[in-house]
Design an enzyme around this catalytic site. Structure first.
Site, PDB file in Angstrom:
ATOM      1  N   SER A  35      82.599  56.731  14.679  1.00 35.89           N
ATOM      2  CA  SER A  35      82.167  55.495  14.027  1.00 35.89           C
ATOM      3  C   SER A  35      83.313  54.780  13.313  1.00 35.89           C
ATOM      4  O   SER A  35      83.089  53.886  12.503  1.00 35.89           O
ATOM      5  CB  SER A  35      81.057  55.789  13.036  1.00 35.89           C
ATOM      6  OG  SER A  35      81.468  56.844  12.219  1.00 35.89           O
ATOM      7  N   THR A  77      81.186  55.057   8.025  1.00 37.47           N
ATOM      8  CA  THR A  77      82.324  54.235   7.617  1.00 37.47           C
ATOM      9  C   THR A  77      83.241  55.064   6.736  1.00 37.47           C
ATOM     10  O   THR A  77      82.762  55.776   5.856  1.00 37.47           O
ATOM     11  CB  THR A  77      81.807  53.020   6.811  1.00 37.47           C
ATOM     12  OG1 THR A  77      81.059  52.213   7.690  1.00 37.47           O
ATOM     13  CG2 THR A  77      82.943  52.235   6.196  1.00 37.47           C
ATOM     14  N   THR A 126      85.619  50.736   9.919  1.00 38.72           N
ATOM     15  CA  THR A 126      84.417  51.172  10.650  1.00 38.72           C
ATOM     16  C   THR A 126      84.323  50.515  12.026  1.00 38.72           C
ATOM     17  O   THR A 126      84.928  49.461  12.252  1.00 38.72           O
ATOM     18  CB  THR A 126      83.153  50.794   9.837  1.00 38.72           C
ATOM     19  OG1 THR A 126      82.014  51.430  10.384  1.00 38.72           O
ATOM     20  CG2 THR A 126      82.905  49.306   9.826  1.00 38.72           C
ATOM     21  N   ARG A 171      78.177  41.013  15.515  1.00 39.60           N
ATOM     22  CA  ARG A 171      77.628  41.402  14.212  1.00 39.60           C
ATOM     23  C   ARG A 171      78.746  41.978  13.325  1.00 39.60           C
ATOM     24  O   ARG A 171      79.552  42.787  13.757  1.00 39.60           O
ATOM     25  CB  ARG A 171      76.538  42.450  14.404  1.00 39.60           C
ATOM     26  CG  ARG A 171      75.909  42.984  13.111  1.00 39.60           C
ATOM     27  CD  ARG A 171      76.559  44.262  12.642  1.00 39.60           C
ATOM     28  NE  ARG A 171      75.907  44.832  11.466  1.00 39.60           N
ATOM     29  CZ  ARG A 171      76.403  45.848  10.756  1.00 39.60           C
ATOM     30  NH1 ARG A 171      77.550  46.396  11.104  1.00 39.60           N
ATOM     31  NH2 ARG A 171      75.755  46.321   9.713  1.00 39.60           N
ATOM     32  N   THR A 180      79.291  52.722   2.002  1.00 40.39           N
ATOM     33  CA  THR A 180      78.986  53.091   3.379  1.00 40.39           C
ATOM     34  C   THR A 180      77.479  52.935   3.564  1.00 40.39           C
ATOM     35  O   THR A 180      76.720  52.984   2.600  1.00 40.39           O
ATOM     36  CB  THR A 180      79.427  54.539   3.674  1.00 40.39           C
ATOM     37  OG1 THR A 180      79.093  54.855   5.028  1.00 40.39           O
ATOM     38  CG2 THR A 180      78.752  55.544   2.762  1.00 40.39           C
ATOM     39  N   GLY A 181      77.093  52.736   4.809  1.00 39.55           N
ATOM     40  CA  GLY A 181      75.665  52.608   5.066  1.00 39.55           C
ATOM     41  C   GLY A 181      75.303  51.238   5.608  1.00 39.55           C
ATOM     42  O   GLY A 181      76.144  50.537   6.158  1.00 39.55           O
TER      43      GLY A 181
HETATM   44  N1  ASP Z   1      78.665  49.911   6.629  1.00 37.82           N
HETATM   45  C1  ASP Z   1      78.816  49.908   8.061  1.00 37.82           C
HETATM   46  C2  ASP Z   1      78.293  48.640   8.611  1.00 37.82           C
HETATM   47  O1  ASP Z   1      77.238  48.213   8.206  1.00 37.82           O
HETATM   48  C3  ASP Z   1      78.151  51.015   8.771  1.00 37.82           C
HETATM   49  C4  ASP Z   1      78.129  52.382   8.212  1.00 37.82           C
HETATM   50  O2  ASP Z   1      78.628  52.662   7.133  1.00 37.82           O
HETATM   51  O3  ASP Z   1      77.556  53.223   8.878  1.00 37.82           O
HETATM   52  O4  ASP Z   1      78.894  48.107   9.513  1.00 37.82           O
END
Ligand code: ASP
Length: 325
Positions: free
Chosen positions: A80, A182, A200, A210, A233-234
């Site tokens: 990722s 991320t 990321t 996106r 992250t997230g």
């Molecule tokens: N924050 C990242 C995003 O939304 C994804 C992730 O942390 O999994 O692109």
């Protein structure tokens, strides 16, 4: 009198100014004064080691963060971030990253294809252009001009997963709440200089084009040398909605500990979900933060988020506290 209390209440509510309020803070160094790094997820353990090596070899906090994140970006098994990242729904790997230093210099790239090391490109945007953000083809063109190699970032395992995902007919980006990956890294050196970076491949099988929070200064990362640093992250859409990392640094500027500032930002995200009546069962978000005194903290929306901390005396993986089980 009235004016003073009005200003006082504004100070408590407002997100501005940050630096002004923090100038009077002292900077003791409870982390041992040799430096400290804080990185999202398990891969942070190795990235912190790499960052530490760079710091010990005389690098700045920013150099160390770049080296730490490079370690992860160049690992094809990390699915990722960087090389090996999962593609979008069209099978194209697009990468996002941003960087910010103690003085407030910033650089960012979004939706960049074919270059495995977006954080270093973001640093080049910061240091070698009059701009702060380059996207898509323009980011790639700039990277090539800077000598970054063009590579195929789609590794066979990611391609296989994407093809399996294509078998389902409906469009649903995959939000793996256990495994948002991320890499966000923040750190402080012996002189108290803060910096941060975030990199990321974004949400797996996202729509082409996106962009999440990770390359957005204020959302995926924020550093104020006088106050502290935060990275996220997230689920990026939610972090953007709440200007997450800036919110955390703002909380620290109002006197919250890094942990409490992260918790307040997570609570704000929860409130936004409730207000909008949206389903949040598939959402995970985690923040990590450090203040100018070298104190650290983290908080997540759900169970399952961990982060790595490294200083002169220890290196550990910590399970973050969370709002929902
Ligand atoms: N924050 C990242 C995003 O939304 C994804 C992730 O942390 O999994 O692109």
């Amino acid at each position: 009198m009235i004016r003073r209390s009005f200003l006082k209440s504004l100070g408590a509510l407002s997100l501005f100014p940050l630096s002004g309020q923090a100038k009077s803070r002292k900077s003791p160094t409870p982390y041992g004064g040799q430096g400290l790094f804080l990185t999202t997820w398990r891969f942070g353990l190795e990235s912190n080691e790499e960052a530490w090596k760079s710091l010990k070899a005389g690098g700045s906090t920013l150099d160390a963060i770049e080296q730490g994140i490079l370690r992860c970006e160049l690992d094809p098994h990390e699915r990722s971030v960087g090389l090996g990242g999962r593609p979008d729904r069209d099978g194209i790997v697009t990468l996002d990253a941003c960087i910010m230093d103690h003085e407030g210099n910033i650089g960012s790239v979004c939706g960049m294809e074919g270059i495995a090391t977006p954080l270093s490109v973001a640093r080049a945007v910061m240091e070698k252009t009059p701009h702060v953000m380059l996207v898509g083809d323009g980011a790639q063109q700039f990277a090539l001009e800077q000598g970054f190699p063009l590579e195929n970032l789609l590794v066979p395992d990611s391609e296989r997963e994407w093809k399996q995902w294509l078998e389902k007919s409906e469009y649903q980006p995959v939000i793996n709440i256990e495994n948002h990956d991320t890499i966000g890294m923040i750190g402080i050196d012996a002189k108290g200089k803060l910096a941060g970076g975030c990199s990321t491949s974004g949400m797996a099988f996202k729509m082409h084009g996106r962009v999440g929070d990770s390359p957005i200064i204020g959302a995926g990362l924020y550093v104020d040398g006088a106050i502290g640093a935060c990275t996220a992250t997230g689920h990026g859409e939610e972090v953007i909605r709440t200007v997450g990392s800036f919110r955390v640094v703002s909380g620290m500027s109002q006197g919250l500990s890094p942990r409490d500032a992260c918790k307040a930002a997570i609570e704000a995200i929860a409130d936004f979900f409730k207000r909008r009546g949206k389903d949040w069962s598939n959402t995970q978000i985690g923040f990590i933060a450090i203040n100018a005194q070298g104190e650290t903290g983290a908080f997540a929306l759900r169970k399952g988020f961990n982060y790595a901390v490294k200083d002169a005396n220890s290196a550990e993986l910590i399970d973050a506290e969370f709002l929902l089980d």
